[in-house]
Enzyme design. Structure first.
Site, mmCIF file in Angstrom:
data_model
loop_
_atom_site.group_PDB
_atom_site.id
_atom_site.type_symbol
_atom_site.label_atom_id
_atom_site.label_comp_id
_atom_site.label_asym_id
_atom_site.label_seq_id
_atom_site.Cartn_x
_atom_site.Cartn_y
_atom_site.Cartn_z
ATOM 1 N N ASP A 150 58.231 14.445 -10.723
ATOM 2 C CA ASP A 150 59.320 13.491 -10.583
ATOM 3 C C ASP A 150 58.944 12.099 -11.087
ATOM 4 O O ASP A 150 57.764 11.739 -11.162
ATOM 5 C CB ASP A 150 59.721 13.361 -9.107
ATOM 6 C CG ASP A 150 60.494 14.561 -8.596
ATOM 7 O OD1 ASP A 150 60.593 15.555 -9.325
ATOM 8 O OD2 ASP A 150 60.999 14.489 -7.459
ATOM 9 N N ASP A 151 59.982 11.316 -11.380
ATOM 10 C CA ASP A 151 59.931 9.863 -11.557
ATOM 11 C C ASP A 151 59.498 9.386 -12.941
ATOM 12 O O ASP A 151 59.470 8.191 -13.196
ATOM 13 C CB ASP A 151 59.043 9.184 -10.502
ATOM 14 C CG ASP A 151 59.590 9.331 -9.102
ATOM 15 O OD1 ASP A 151 60.700 9.881 -8.953
ATOM 16 O OD2 ASP A 151 58.911 8.904 -8.151
ATOM 17 N N HIS A 201 66.977 12.998 -12.331
ATOM 18 C CA HIS A 201 66.462 12.475 -11.052
ATOM 19 C C HIS A 201 67.065 11.112 -10.742
ATOM 20 O O HIS A 201 66.399 10.261 -10.154
ATOM 21 C CB HIS A 201 64.933 12.395 -11.118
ATOM 22 C CG HIS A 201 64.271 12.234 -9.777
ATOM 23 N ND1 HIS A 201 64.633 12.964 -8.666
ATOM 24 C CD2 HIS A 201 63.260 11.416 -9.369
ATOM 25 C CE1 HIS A 201 63.866 12.616 -7.639
ATOM 26 N NE2 HIS A 201 63.040 11.667 -8.035
ATOM 27 N N HIS A 205 66.602 5.813 -8.948
ATOM 28 C CA HIS A 205 65.967 6.351 -7.730
ATOM 29 C C HIS A 205 66.495 5.783 -6.409
ATOM 30 O O HIS A 205 65.722 5.479 -5.488
ATOM 31 C CB HIS A 205 64.449 6.139 -7.799
ATOM 32 C CG HIS A 205 63.669 7.205 -7.078
ATOM 33 N ND1 HIS A 205 63.398 7.152 -5.721
ATOM 34 C CD2 HIS A 205 63.100 8.352 -7.518
ATOM 35 C CE1 HIS A 205 62.690 8.219 -5.373
ATOM 36 N NE2 HIS A 205 62.501 8.970 -6.445
ATOM 37 N N HIS A 292 54.263 14.106 -8.870
ATOM 38 C CA HIS A 292 54.795 12.985 -9.640
ATOM 39 C C HIS A 292 53.889 12.708 -10.842
ATOM 40 O O HIS A 292 52.655 12.725 -10.697
ATOM 41 C CB HIS A 292 54.891 11.727 -8.769
ATOM 42 C CG HIS A 292 55.826 11.876 -7.610
ATOM 43 N ND1 HIS A 292 55.470 12.540 -6.452
ATOM 44 C CD2 HIS A 292 57.119 11.472 -7.444
ATOM 45 C CE1 HIS A 292 56.503 12.525 -5.605
ATOM 46 N NE2 HIS A 292 57.508 11.889 -6.181
#
Length: 344
Positions: A150-151, A201, A205, A292
């Site tokens: 993620d991210d 995603h 965020h 991540h």
């Protein structure tokens, strides 16, 4: 966030799981030919066994095809969600040699029909309507693990991770933040070029539960547009930040929601050895592992994690491979056989 999230599937849900994830026909469904018939008119009810989630998946594939058929710019991504696509099972389409030909009502793309390639319908319509190459078959998910990151994309760490995956002949799924995709589109393209897959995603965020359904949909749409601009393709999946999503948001997004069953908590440790230990302690066949690619310690842990998982006999695959290409809009998935309605 919990380390493992498991749902108890009731008898009714178990039956639904068999139907949705294996494509098995219901007892009432008549036996038909094992292969599709070209230039045959079919109803969406026949294609989906009257399952709304499957019909939603056909709509998702149609949007992709509309954009690619018209070679649309990213500014048209929002418009494709305004095209009226079938919601009734008695509406018809035609099986052709090139794919499913779907008639369209008047739309801003000036298309009277769109042909969705069968490859985009794998796992979404019943096997008997697909060519052999696009049919799904049973997979041994007890020998499969999906690593997810993620991210990103991160300008330094994501390329380093992609090299690790390539060297170890492993694949993963990257859930990227829209504002970073816009900043580093070349890296986003490299993710796909390496045989990996991309997911949405959000744009920056936020916790979806705190911003409301309208703003959540805007976050997803904006990131879909960024990924389409970078790669020429829409992402199939959405992973909500922090895993938070309401039922209303799940319906509005119109894409499968991907959660996880193993949380490495790498963001809290920032320690390579702890990351390794946490993943190896909890991971079993059929799991979706959350990590991540914006932390150097996490990326440094991946070579050892891959080596140890492979030593246990696991194959490192994408989410699509783990779910046998049968993830459907309106549902959220925690692992190979663990799913429920989005927001539940």
């Amino acid at each position: 966030m919990r380390k493992r999230q498991r749902s108890i599937i009731t008898g009714v849900m178990a039956a639904a799981a068999v139907l949705l994830l294996t494509g098995t026909l219901s007892a009432q469904a008549p036996a038909q030919a094992k292969t599709k018939v070209v230039n045959k008119t079919v109803t969406y009810g026949q294609l989906t066994n009257k399952q709304p989630h499957r019909l939603a998946a056909i709509r998702e594939a149609a949007r992709q095809s509309i954009l690619q058929t018209t070679k649309a710019k990213s500014s048209k991504v929002a418009a494709v969600y305004q095209v009226k696509l079938p919601t009734h099972m008695n509406k018809t389409a035609k099986l052709t040699k090139d794919g499913l030909r779907m008639p369209l009502l008047t739309n801003s793309f000036k298309l009277k029909h769109v042909t969705v390639p069968y490859s985009e319908l794998k796992g979404k319509v019943l096997n008997r309507y697909l060519p052999k190459a696009d049919k799904t078959s049973k997979v041994k998910t007890n020998k499969m693990v999906a690593l997810t990151f993620d991210d990103g994309p991160d300008p330094t760490l994501t390329p380093r991770l992609l090299k690790t995956l390539k060297k170890n002949k492993a694949h993963a799924t990257f859930f990227e933040v829209g504002q970073s995709v816009s900043r580093y589109p070349k890296i986003t393209r490299a993710v796909l070029a390496g045989g990996n897959e991309l997911g949405n995603h959000s744009w920056n965020h936020p916790d979806f539960n705190s911003i409301g359904t309208s703003n959540t949909a805007s976050q997803v749409m904006r990131t879909n547009r960024a990924i389409y601009q970078a790669t020429g393709t829409l992402p199939q999946y959405v992973r909500p930040p922090y895993g938070n999503i309401t039922a209303a948001e799940g319906r509005k997004i119109q894409q499968p929601i991907i959660r996880w069953s193993v949380d490495s908590r790498d963001w809290s440790y920032l320690n390579t050895q702890k990351d390794i230990n946490e993943v190896m302690k909890d991971t079993r066949g059929g799991d979706i592992v959350l990590m991540h690619d914006i932390h150097k310690q996490s990326v440094a842990a991946v070579p050892t994690i891959i080596k140890r998982l492979k030593a246990k006999g696991y194959k490192l695959v994408t989410v699509s491979q783990l779910l046998n290409y049968q993830a459907l809009p309106g549902l959220q998935y925690f692992g190979a056989h663990d799913f429920r309605t989005a927001g539940k």
